[in-house]
Design a protein around this motif. Structure first.
Motif, PDB file in Angstrom:
ATOM      1  N   ARG A 109       5.708 -19.313 -29.098  1.00 16.32           N
ATOM      2  CA  ARG A 109       4.298 -19.364 -29.486  1.00 16.32           C
ATOM      3  C   ARG A 109       4.031 -20.598 -30.335  1.00 16.32           C
ATOM      4  NH1 ARG A 109       2.016 -18.250 -34.054  1.00 16.32           N
ATOM      5  NH2 ARG A 109       3.785 -17.114 -34.873  1.00 16.32           N
ATOM      6  N   LEU A 110       4.937 -20.898 -31.273  1.00 22.79           N
ATOM      7  CA  LEU A 110       4.766 -22.076 -32.128  1.00 22.79           C
ATOM      8  C   LEU A 110       4.815 -23.365 -31.314  1.00 22.79           C
ATOM      9  CD1 LEU A 110       6.965 -20.980 -35.149  1.00 22.79           C
ATOM     10  CD2 LEU A 110       4.469 -21.193 -35.111  1.00 22.79           C
ATOM     11  N   GLN A 111       5.659 -23.396 -30.294  1.00 24.68           N
ATOM     12  CA  GLN A 111       5.776 -24.597 -29.464  1.00 24.68           C
ATOM     13  C   GLN A 111       4.504 -24.923 -28.699  1.00 24.68           C
ATOM     14  OE1 GLN A 111       9.675 -25.199 -27.347  1.00 24.68           O
ATOM     15  NE2 GLN A 111       9.888 -23.054 -27.942  1.00 24.68           N
ATOM     16  N   GLU A 112       3.647 -23.955 -28.526  1.00 24.32           N
ATOM     17  CA  GLU A 112       2.401 -24.173 -27.797  1.00 24.32           C
ATOM     18  C   GLU A 112       1.270 -24.707 -28.680  1.00 24.32           C
ATOM     19  OE1 GLU A 112       2.286 -24.103 -24.527  1.00 24.32           O
ATOM     20  OE2 GLU A 112       4.429 -23.624 -24.649  1.00 24.32           O
ATOM     21  N   ILE A 113       1.486 -24.761 -29.979  1.00 26.58           N
ATOM     22  CA  ILE A 113       0.457 -25.251 -30.902  1.00 26.58           C
ATOM     23  C   ILE A 113       0.458 -26.774 -30.847  1.00 26.58           C
ATOM     24  CG2 ILE A 113      -0.236 -25.355 -33.328  1.00 26.58           C
ATOM     25  CD1 ILE A 113       1.093 -22.547 -33.609  1.00 26.58           C
ATOM     26  N   PRO A 114      -0.709 -27.386 -30.582  1.00 29.96           N
ATOM     27  CA  PRO A 114      -0.758 -28.845 -30.414  1.00 29.96           C
ATOM     28  C   PRO A 114      -0.153 -29.641 -31.568  1.00 29.96           C
ATOM     29  CG  PRO A 114      -2.790 -27.880 -29.633  1.00 29.96           C
ATOM     30  CD  PRO A 114      -2.001 -26.764 -30.279  1.00 29.96           C
ATOM     31  N   ASP A 115      -0.421 -29.274 -32.813  1.00 28.34           N
ATOM     32  CA  ASP A 115       0.149 -30.021 -33.940  1.00 28.34           C
ATOM     33  C   ASP A 115       1.665 -29.918 -33.989  1.00 28.34           C
ATOM     34  OD1 ASP A 115      -2.230 -31.097 -34.817  1.00 28.34           O
ATOM     35  OD2 ASP A 115      -2.514 -29.645 -36.440  1.00 28.34           O
ATOM     36  N   VAL A 116       2.205 -28.779 -33.602  1.00 29.04           N
ATOM     37  CA  VAL A 116       3.660 -28.617 -33.570  1.00 29.04           C
ATOM     38  C   VAL A 116       4.243 -29.545 -32.511  1.00 29.04           C
ATOM     39  CG1 VAL A 116       5.563 -27.011 -33.111  1.00 29.04           C
ATOM     40  CG2 VAL A 116       3.587 -26.257 -34.455  1.00 29.04           C
ATOM     41  N   ARG A 117       3.600 -29.632 -31.384  1.00 30.78           N
ATOM     42  CA  ARG A 117       4.073 -30.496 -30.299  1.00 30.78           C
ATOM     43  C   ARG A 117       3.996 -31.977 -30.672  1.00 30.78           C
ATOM     44  NH1 ARG A 117       4.664 -27.680 -25.505  1.00 30.78           N
ATOM     45  NH2 ARG A 117       4.401 -29.562 -24.264  1.00 30.78           N
ATOM     46  N   ARG A 118       2.974 -32.354 -31.445  1.00 32.34           N
ATOM     47  CA  ARG A 118       2.780 -33.755 -31.839  1.00 32.34           C
ATOM     48  C   ARG A 118       3.655 -34.186 -33.006  1.00 32.34           C
ATOM     49  NH1 ARG A 118      -2.806 -32.584 -31.080  1.00 32.34           N
ATOM     50  NH2 ARG A 118      -3.034 -32.250 -33.292  1.00 32.34           N
ATOM     51  N   ALA A 119       4.093 -33.254 -33.808  1.00 33.49           N
ATOM     52  CA  ALA A 119       4.811 -33.589 -35.040  1.00 33.49           C
ATOM     53  C   ALA A 119       6.182 -34.194 -34.767  1.00 33.49           C
ATOM     54  CB  ALA A 119       4.961 -32.343 -35.913  1.00 33.49           C
ATOM     55  N   THR A 135       2.293 -37.976 -42.861  1.00 30.67           N
ATOM     56  CA  THR A 135       1.099 -37.143 -42.747  1.00 30.67           C
ATOM     57  C   THR A 135       1.508 -35.742 -42.347  1.00 30.67           C
ATOM     58  OG1 THR A 135      -0.215 -39.022 -41.999  1.00 30.67           O
ATOM     59  CG2 THR A 135      -1.089 -36.846 -41.511  1.00 30.67           C
ATOM     60  N   ILE A 136       0.967 -34.756 -43.049  1.00 32.69           N
ATOM     61  CA  ILE A 136       1.179 -33.362 -42.652  1.00 32.69           C
ATOM     62  C   ILE A 136       0.006 -32.980 -41.761  1.00 32.69           C
ATOM     63  CG2 ILE A 136       1.347 -30.974 -43.432  1.00 32.69           C
ATOM     64  CD1 ILE A 136       2.767 -32.055 -45.942  1.00 32.69           C
ATOM     65  N   LEU A 137       0.296 -32.678 -40.517  1.00 30.01           N
ATOM     66  CA  LEU A 137      -0.751 -32.373 -39.543  1.00 30.01           C
ATOM     67  C   LEU A 137      -1.382 -31.011 -39.786  1.00 30.01           C
ATOM     68  CD1 LEU A 137       1.065 -33.640 -36.314  1.00 30.01           C
ATOM     69  CD2 LEU A 137      -0.681 -34.833 -37.670  1.00 30.01           C
ATOM     70  N   SER A 138      -0.564 -30.018 -40.108  1.00 28.77           N
ATOM     71  CA  SER A 138      -1.103 -28.684 -40.375  1.00 28.77           C
ATOM     72  C   SER A 138      -0.034 -27.783 -40.970  1.00 28.77           C
ATOM     73  CB  SER A 138      -1.695 -28.049 -39.107  1.00 28.77           C
ATOM     74  OG  SER A 138      -0.727 -27.901 -38.118  1.00 28.77           O
ATOM     75  N   TYR A 139      -0.506 -26.672 -41.488  1.00 28.52           N
ATOM     76  CA  TYR A 139       0.346 -25.609 -42.021  1.00 28.52           C
ATOM     77  C   TYR A 139       0.200 -24.427 -41.077  1.00 28.52           C
ATOM     78  CZ  TYR A 139       0.838 -28.281 -46.311  1.00 28.52           C
ATOM     79  OH  TYR A 139       1.156 -29.263 -47.225  1.00 28.52           O
ATOM     80  N   VAL A 140       1.318 -23.945 -40.528  1.00 28.63           N
ATOM     81  CA  VAL A 140       1.284 -22.940 -39.482  1.00 28.63           C
ATOM     82  C   VAL A 140       2.094 -21.716 -39.902  1.00 28.63           C
ATOM     83  CG1 VAL A 140       1.824 -22.459 -37.062  1.00 28.63           C
ATOM     84  CG2 VAL A 140       1.109 -24.766 -37.739  1.00 28.63           C
ATOM     85  N   TRP A 141       1.444 -20.569 -39.894  1.00 31.14           N
ATOM     86  CA  TRP A 141       2.119 -19.307 -40.205  1.00 31.14           C
ATOM     87  C   TRP A 141       3.059 -18.974 -39.049  1.00 31.14           C
ATOM     88  CZ3 TRP A 141       0.619 -14.049 -38.387  1.00 31.14           C
ATOM     89  CH2 TRP A 141       1.363 -13.052 -39.029  1.00 31.14           C
ATOM     90  N   PHE A 142       4.298 -18.636 -39.366  1.00 28.53           N
ATOM     91  CA  PHE A 142       5.306 -18.418 -38.336  1.00 28.53           C
ATOM     92  C   PHE A 142       5.181 -17.073 -37.649  1.00 28.53           C
ATOM     93  CE2 PHE A 142       7.447 -15.779 -41.359  1.00 28.53           C
ATOM     94  CZ  PHE A 142       8.348 -15.001 -40.642  1.00 28.53           C
ATOM     95  N   GLY A 143       4.578 -16.103 -38.284  1.00 27.70           N
ATOM     96  CA  GLY A 143       4.496 -14.741 -37.752  1.00 27.70           C
ATOM     97  C   GLY A 143       5.195 -13.794 -38.703  1.00 27.70           C
ATOM     98  N   THR A 144       5.784 -12.744 -38.152  1.00 29.47           N
ATOM     99  CA  THR A 144       6.462 -11.764 -39.010  1.00 29.47           C
ATOM    100  C   THR A 144       7.933 -11.582 -38.676  1.00 29.47           C
ATOM    101  OG1 THR A 144       5.777  -9.958 -37.559  1.00 29.47           O
ATOM    102  CG2 THR A 144       4.348 -10.457 -39.447  1.00 29.47           C
ATOM    103  N   GLU A 145       8.338 -11.993 -37.485  1.00 31.09           N
ATOM    104  CA  GLU A 145       9.720 -11.804 -37.059  1.00 31.09           C
ATOM    105  C   GLU A 145      10.282 -13.089 -36.467  1.00 31.09           C
ATOM    106  OE1 GLU A 145      11.554  -9.115 -37.668  1.00 31.09           O
ATOM    107  OE2 GLU A 145       9.828  -8.159 -38.590  1.00 31.09           O
ATOM    108  N   CYS A 146      11.567 -13.271 -36.618  1.00 32.09           N
ATOM    109  CA  CYS A 146      12.274 -14.408 -36.030  1.00 32.09           C
ATOM    110  C   CYS A 146      12.698 -14.017 -34.619  1.00 32.09           C
ATOM    111  CB  CYS A 146      13.480 -14.784 -36.888  1.00 32.09           C
ATOM    112  SG  CYS A 146      14.421 -16.156 -36.224  1.00 32.09           S
ATOM    113  N   THR A 147      11.887 -14.406 -33.657  1.00 26.87           N
ATOM    114  CA  THR A 147      12.172 -14.068 -32.261  1.00 26.87           C
ATOM    115  C   THR A 147      11.975 -15.302 -31.389  1.00 26.87           C
ATOM    116  OG1 THR A 147       9.881 -13.455 -31.795  1.00 26.87           O
ATOM    117  CG2 THR A 147      11.335 -11.695 -32.599  1.00 26.87           C
ATOM    118  N   PHE A 148      12.534 -15.255 -30.187  1.00 26.61           N
ATOM    119  CA  PHE A 148      12.304 -16.335 -29.237  1.00 26.61           C
ATOM    120  C   PHE A 148      10.817 -16.429 -28.901  1.00 26.61           C
ATOM    121  CE2 PHE A 148      16.861 -15.601 -28.282  1.00 26.61           C
ATOM    122  CZ  PHE A 148      17.309 -16.884 -28.549  1.00 26.61           C
ATOM    123  N   GLU A 149      10.150 -15.283 -28.839  1.00 26.29           N
ATOM    124  CA  GLU A 149       8.722 -15.271 -28.529  1.00 26.29           C
ATOM    125  C   GLU A 149       7.922 -15.978 -29.626  1.00 26.29           C
ATOM    126  OE1 GLU A 149      10.692 -12.527 -28.421  1.00 26.29           O
ATOM    127  OE2 GLU A 149      10.756 -12.199 -26.258  1.00 26.29           O
TER     128      GLU A 149
END
Length: 102
Positions: free
Chosen positions: A76-86, A58-72
């Protein structure tokens, strides 16, 4: 800077790779989130949805990463509930998006 080790799981590329998603990914779990750029996710969405439709994945969601590859951005992605559950993260798009998802 402190030394550390990290294991990067398998990755797949190729023209028919979408068809192989259930075969390749089932050993990692049953849920995934897709992280990437807007264009790449739009291009991959129908193919990924079709690939998992008749599987246990199951694909829980599609999440836009942002514009830059940064630790921030990664934090930010780690705080999204679907990312944490996947169980898995599918990275699609260019280098910045893929590196952020990694």
């Amino acid at each position: 800077m402190e030394n550390y080790s990290i294991l990067i799981p398998d990755y797949s590329v190729g023209p028919d790779v979408y068809e192989k998603v259930p075969e390749y990914c089932s050993r990692y779990g049953k849920t995934a989130v897709v992280i990437g750029g807007k264009k790449a996710m739009a291009a991959a969405k129908n193919k990924l949805d079709a690939a998992v439709a008749s599987s246990d994945l199951t694909i829980l969601s599609y999440v836009w990463f942002g514009t830059e590859c940064t630790f921030e951005a990664a934090e930010r992605l780690q705080e999204i509930p679907d990312v944490r559950r996947a169980d898995m993260i599918f990275a699609v798009g260019g280098g910045k998006a893929v590196d952020t998802a990694k």
